[in-house]
Scaffold this motif. Sequence first.
Motif, PDB file in Angstrom:
ATOM      1  N   ALA A   3      -2.196   5.699  -8.405  1.00 55.63           N
ATOM      2  CA  ALA A   3      -1.582   4.638  -9.197  1.00 55.63           C
ATOM      3  C   ALA A   3      -0.508   5.232 -10.084  1.00 55.63           C
ATOM      4  CB  ALA A   3      -2.641   3.941 -10.055  1.00 55.63           C
ATOM      5  N   SER A   4       0.559   4.489 -10.247  1.00 50.30           N
ATOM      6  CA  SER A   4       1.608   4.859 -11.180  1.00 50.30           C
ATOM      7  C   SER A   4       2.173   3.562 -11.739  1.00 50.30           C
ATOM      8  CB  SER A   4       2.693   5.655 -10.457  1.00 50.30           C
ATOM      9  OG  SER A   4       3.758   5.877 -11.356  1.00 50.30           O
ATOM     10  N   VAL A   5       1.615   3.150 -12.858  1.00 48.69           N
ATOM     11  CA  VAL A   5       1.981   1.860 -13.431  1.00 48.69           C
ATOM     12  C   VAL A   5       2.305   2.039 -14.905  1.00 48.69           C
ATOM     13  CG1 VAL A   5       1.249  -0.534 -13.839  1.00 48.69           C
ATOM     14  CG2 VAL A   5       0.413   0.680 -11.820  1.00 48.69           C
ATOM     15  N   ARG A   6       3.413   1.431 -15.311  1.00 48.58           N
ATOM     16  CA  ARG A   6       3.782   1.463 -16.721  1.00 48.58           C
ATOM     17  C   ARG A   6       3.348   0.142 -17.347  1.00 48.58           C
ATOM     18  NH1 ARG A   6       8.501   3.156 -20.277  1.00 48.58           N
ATOM     19  NH2 ARG A   6       8.767   1.378 -21.665  1.00 48.58           N
ATOM     20  N   ILE A   7       2.665   0.265 -18.467  1.00 51.04           N
ATOM     21  CA  ILE A   7       2.219  -0.916 -19.204  1.00 51.04           C
ATOM     22  C   ILE A   7       3.022  -0.999 -20.497  1.00 51.04           C
ATOM     23  CG2 ILE A   7       0.282  -2.023 -20.415  1.00 51.04           C
ATOM     24  CD1 ILE A   7      -0.305  -1.840 -17.469  1.00 51.04           C
ATOM     25  N   ASP A   8       3.660  -2.133 -20.706  1.00 55.75           N
ATOM     26  CA  ASP A   8       4.304  -2.420 -21.992  1.00 55.75           C
ATOM     27  C   ASP A   8       3.491  -3.513 -22.654  1.00 55.75           C
ATOM     28  OD1 ASP A   8       6.603  -0.715 -21.909  1.00 55.75           O
ATOM     29  OD2 ASP A   8       7.440  -2.029 -20.368  1.00 55.75           O
ATOM     30  N   ALA A   9       2.902  -3.180 -23.791  1.00 56.42           N
ATOM     31  CA  ALA A   9       2.116  -4.156 -24.525  1.00 56.42           C
ATOM     32  C   ALA A   9       2.831  -4.438 -25.843  1.00 56.42           C
ATOM     33  CB  ALA A   9       0.717  -3.612 -24.784  1.00 56.42           C
ATOM     34  N   VAL A  10       3.112  -5.713 -26.089  1.00 53.93           N
ATOM     35  CA  VAL A  10       3.758  -6.091 -27.346  1.00 53.93           C
ATOM     36  C   VAL A  10       2.778  -6.940 -28.141  1.00 53.93           C
ATOM     37  CG1 VAL A  10       5.674  -7.331 -28.412  1.00 53.93           C
ATOM     38  CG2 VAL A  10       6.068  -5.986 -26.333  1.00 53.93           C
ATOM     39  N   GLU A  66      -0.900 -12.138 -31.195  1.00 58.19           N
ATOM     40  CA  GLU A  66      -0.658 -12.416 -29.781  1.00 58.19           C
ATOM     41  C   GLU A  66      -0.273 -11.123 -29.106  1.00 58.19           C
ATOM     42  OE1 GLU A  66       2.218 -15.441 -28.947  1.00 58.19           O
ATOM     43  OE2 GLU A  66       0.859 -17.046 -29.570  1.00 58.19           O
ATOM     44  N   LEU A  67      -0.828 -10.911 -27.919  1.00 63.40           N
ATOM     45  CA  LEU A  67      -0.534  -9.698 -27.174  1.00 63.40           C
ATOM     46  C   LEU A  67       0.043 -10.086 -25.820  1.00 63.40           C
ATOM     47  CD1 LEU A  67      -0.909  -6.566 -27.167  1.00 63.40           C
ATOM     48  CD2 LEU A  67      -3.049  -6.978 -25.952  1.00 63.40           C
ATOM     49  N   GLN A  68       1.230  -9.547 -25.518  1.00 60.33           N
ATOM     50  CA  GLN A  68       1.847  -9.734 -24.195  1.00 60.33           C
ATOM     51  C   GLN A  68       1.734  -8.400 -23.483  1.00 60.33           C
ATOM     52  OE1 GLN A  68       3.011 -13.487 -23.582  1.00 60.33           O
ATOM     53  NE2 GLN A  68       3.902 -11.985 -22.238  1.00 60.33           N
ATOM     54  N   ILE A  69       1.088  -8.387 -22.336  1.00 62.78           N
ATOM     55  CA  ILE A  69       0.965  -7.141 -21.579  1.00 62.78           C
ATOM     56  C   ILE A  69       1.752  -7.294 -20.280  1.00 62.78           C
ATOM     57  CG2 ILE A  69      -0.606  -5.482 -20.520  1.00 62.78           C
ATOM     58  CD1 ILE A  69      -2.839  -6.583 -22.262  1.00 62.78           C
ATOM     59  N   GLU A  70       2.645  -6.341 -20.023  1.00 60.24           N
ATOM     60  CA  GLU A  70       3.411  -6.355 -18.780  1.00 60.24           C
ATOM     61  C   GLU A  70       3.134  -5.081 -18.009  1.00 60.24           C
ATOM     62  OE1 GLU A  70       7.687  -7.071 -18.376  1.00 60.24           O
ATOM     63  OE2 GLU A  70       7.439  -8.521 -20.011  1.00 60.24           O
ATOM     64  N   ALA A  71       2.927  -5.227 -16.712  1.00 62.05           N
ATOM     65  CA  ALA A  71       2.668  -4.076 -15.854  1.00 62.05           C
ATOM     66  C   ALA A  71       3.705  -4.012 -14.750  1.00 62.05           C
ATOM     67  CB  ALA A  71       1.278  -4.195 -15.232  1.00 62.05           C
ATOM     68  N   LYS A  72       4.295  -2.841 -14.561  1.00 57.78           N
ATOM     69  CA  LYS A  72       5.218  -2.624 -13.451  1.00 57.78           C
ATOM     70  C   LYS A  72       4.959  -1.246 -12.872  1.00 57.78           C
ATOM     71  CE  LYS A  72       9.365  -5.369 -14.624  1.00 57.78           C
ATOM     72  NZ  LYS A  72       8.727  -6.570 -14.177  1.00 57.78           N
ATOM     73  N   GLY A  73       4.912  -1.169 -11.545  1.00 58.33           N
ATOM     74  CA  GLY A  73       4.690   0.122 -10.902  1.00 58.33           C
ATOM     75  C   GLY A  73       4.136  -0.058  -9.509  1.00 58.33           C
ATOM     76  N   THR A  74       3.363   0.926  -9.072  1.00 59.92           N
ATOM     77  CA  THR A  74       2.770   0.852  -7.740  1.00 59.92           C
ATOM     78  C   THR A  74       1.342   1.381  -7.771  1.00 59.92           C
ATOM     79  OG1 THR A  74       3.580   3.062  -7.178  1.00 59.92           O
ATOM     80  CG2 THR A  74       4.955   1.211  -6.492  1.00 59.92           C
ATOM     81  N   VAL A  75       0.539   0.862  -6.862  1.00 59.65           N
ATOM     82  CA  VAL A  75      -0.765   1.462  -6.587  1.00 59.65           C
ATOM     83  C   VAL A  75      -0.771   1.782  -5.097  1.00 59.65           C
ATOM     84  CG1 VAL A  75      -2.070   0.369  -8.451  1.00 59.65           C
ATOM     85  CG2 VAL A  75      -1.888  -0.782  -6.248  1.00 59.65           C
ATOM     86  N   ASN A  76      -1.334   2.926  -4.759  1.00 56.99           N
ATOM     87  CA  ASN A  76      -1.375   3.313  -3.361  1.00 56.99           C
ATOM     88  C   ASN A  76      -2.684   2.808  -2.766  1.00 56.99           C
ATOM     89  OD1 ASN A  76      -1.991   5.317  -1.003  1.00 56.99           O
ATOM     90  ND2 ASN A  76       0.210   5.458  -1.416  1.00 56.99           N
ATOM     91  N   VAL A  77      -2.559   1.982  -1.724  1.00 63.05           N
ATOM     92  CA  VAL A  77      -3.737   1.387  -1.086  1.00 63.05           C
ATOM     93  C   VAL A  77      -3.654   1.618   0.417  1.00 63.05           C
ATOM     94  CG1 VAL A  77      -4.133  -0.407  -2.829  1.00 63.05           C
ATOM     95  CG2 VAL A  77      -2.569  -0.861  -0.935  1.00 63.05           C
ATOM     96  N   ASP A  78      -4.782   1.419   1.097  1.00 61.43           N
ATOM     97  CA  ASP A  78      -4.797   1.533   2.549  1.00 61.43           C
ATOM     98  C   ASP A  78      -4.545   0.161   3.156  1.00 61.43           C
ATOM     99  OD1 ASP A  78      -5.370   4.211   2.371  1.00 61.43           O
ATOM    100  OD2 ASP A  78      -7.536   3.942   2.505  1.00 61.43           O
ATOM    101  N   CYS A  79      -3.716   0.144   4.194  1.00 60.47           N
ATOM    102  CA  CYS A  79      -3.419  -1.092   4.913  1.00 60.47           C
ATOM    103  C   CYS A  79      -4.696  -1.602   5.586  1.00 60.47           C
ATOM    104  CB  CYS A  79      -2.328  -0.817   5.946  1.00 60.47           C
ATOM    105  SG  CYS A  79      -2.006  -2.186   7.066  1.00 60.47           S
ATOM    106  N   ASP A  80      -4.961  -2.920   5.465  1.00 60.17           N
ATOM    107  CA  ASP A  80      -6.158  -3.502   6.077  1.00 60.17           C
ATOM    108  C   ASP A  80      -6.114  -3.453   7.602  1.00 60.17           C
ATOM    109  OD1 ASP A  80      -7.246  -4.099   3.615  1.00 60.17           O
ATOM    110  OD2 ASP A  80      -6.459  -6.140   3.569  1.00 60.17           O
ATOM    111  N   LEU A  81      -4.914  -3.458   8.179  1.00 63.68           N
ATOM    112  CA  LEU A  81      -4.793  -3.465   9.640  1.00 63.68           C
ATOM    113  C   LEU A  81      -4.813  -2.064  10.234  1.00 63.68           C
ATOM    114  CD1 LEU A  81      -1.961  -6.128  10.021  1.00 63.68           C
ATOM    115  CD2 LEU A  81      -4.407  -6.458  10.364  1.00 63.68           C
ATOM    116  N   THR A  82      -4.085  -1.131   9.609  1.00 62.32           N
ATOM    117  CA  THR A  82      -3.904   0.179  10.229  1.00 62.32           C
ATOM    118  C   THR A  82      -4.641   1.303   9.523  1.00 62.32           C
ATOM    119  OG1 THR A  82      -1.980   0.708   8.870  1.00 62.32           O
ATOM    120  CG2 THR A  82      -1.565  -0.483  10.925  1.00 62.32           C
ATOM    121  N   GLY A  83      -5.062   1.054   8.279  1.00 60.23           N
ATOM    122  CA  GLY A  83      -5.690   2.122   7.512  1.00 60.23           C
ATOM    123  C   GLY A  83      -4.675   3.092   6.916  1.00 60.23           C
ATOM    124  N   GLU A  84      -3.378   2.860   7.198  1.00 59.25           N
ATOM    125  CA  GLU A  84      -2.324   3.742   6.673  1.00 59.25           C
ATOM    126  C   GLU A  84      -2.139   3.489   5.178  1.00 59.25           C
ATOM    127  OE1 GLU A  84      -0.167   5.923   8.293  1.00 59.25           O
ATOM    128  OE2 GLU A  84      -1.132   5.654  10.243  1.00 59.25           O
TER     129      GLU A  84
END
Length: 177
Positions: free
Chosen positions: A41-48, A57-75
Motif C-alpha cells: 500500500a502507498s496511500v497519502r491521507i490528508d485529514a483536515v 468536523e474532520l474531512q479525510i481524503e485518501a489518494k494512492g494505490t494498494v497492490n492487490v491480486d486480480c480475481d481472474l488471473t491472480g496477477e
Amino acid sequence: MMKLKEFFIPFSGLKLGKHKFVYEIDDAFFESFDYQEFNGASVRIDAVLEKMSTMMELQIEAKGTVNVDCDLTGEPFDQPIDSNLKLVVKFGEEYNDEDDEILVIPHGEHQFNIAQYIYEMLVLAVPQKRVHPGVEDGTLQSEILDKLEELQPKENTKSLEETDPRWDDLKKLLTDK
C-alpha cells in the motif's frame, strides 16, 4: 487491536479553525489491523480538522494505490484509491462510534484516534471485484488467461440439421397437436 499512536489527533491544544494532518499509509498500517488482502500500500491521507467551539468536523481524503491480486488471473496490480470521508466529532456523556458519520467523545477528552476510520475507508475504497487493468484492455500476458482462452467452449461446428435421434420422437409430440 493496537491503536496506532500517530493517528491520535490532539485537538485540545488546537486553536479554533482548520488544522491539517498528513499520513503516509503503507503495509505496516494494514498489518496492525491483521488485514492480509493487500500485497502493498502507498496511500497519502490528508485529514483536515475544523475545530469549532462546541464540535469539530474532520474531512479525510485518501489518494494512492494498494497492490492487490486480480480475481481472474491472480496477477498483482496497483489499484488506485481515491476516497474521502467526513466525520462530525461531538462531545457527550460517553464514547460512541456506532454512527459512521458521527463520533461522540466524552467531555474532558483531549484527543481521538482516526486509524479505524482510515482503515475502513481504504478497505471499502477497493472494488469488490478486482480486475487487472491489463485484462480489460487485453495487454496483460498471463498463463492463466491463455489457459482460460484454451478452455473456452469451442464454436459448435456440427451442422444444425443433425439432431439426436433420441429426441426426434419427443419433438413429434410437440408438433403433433
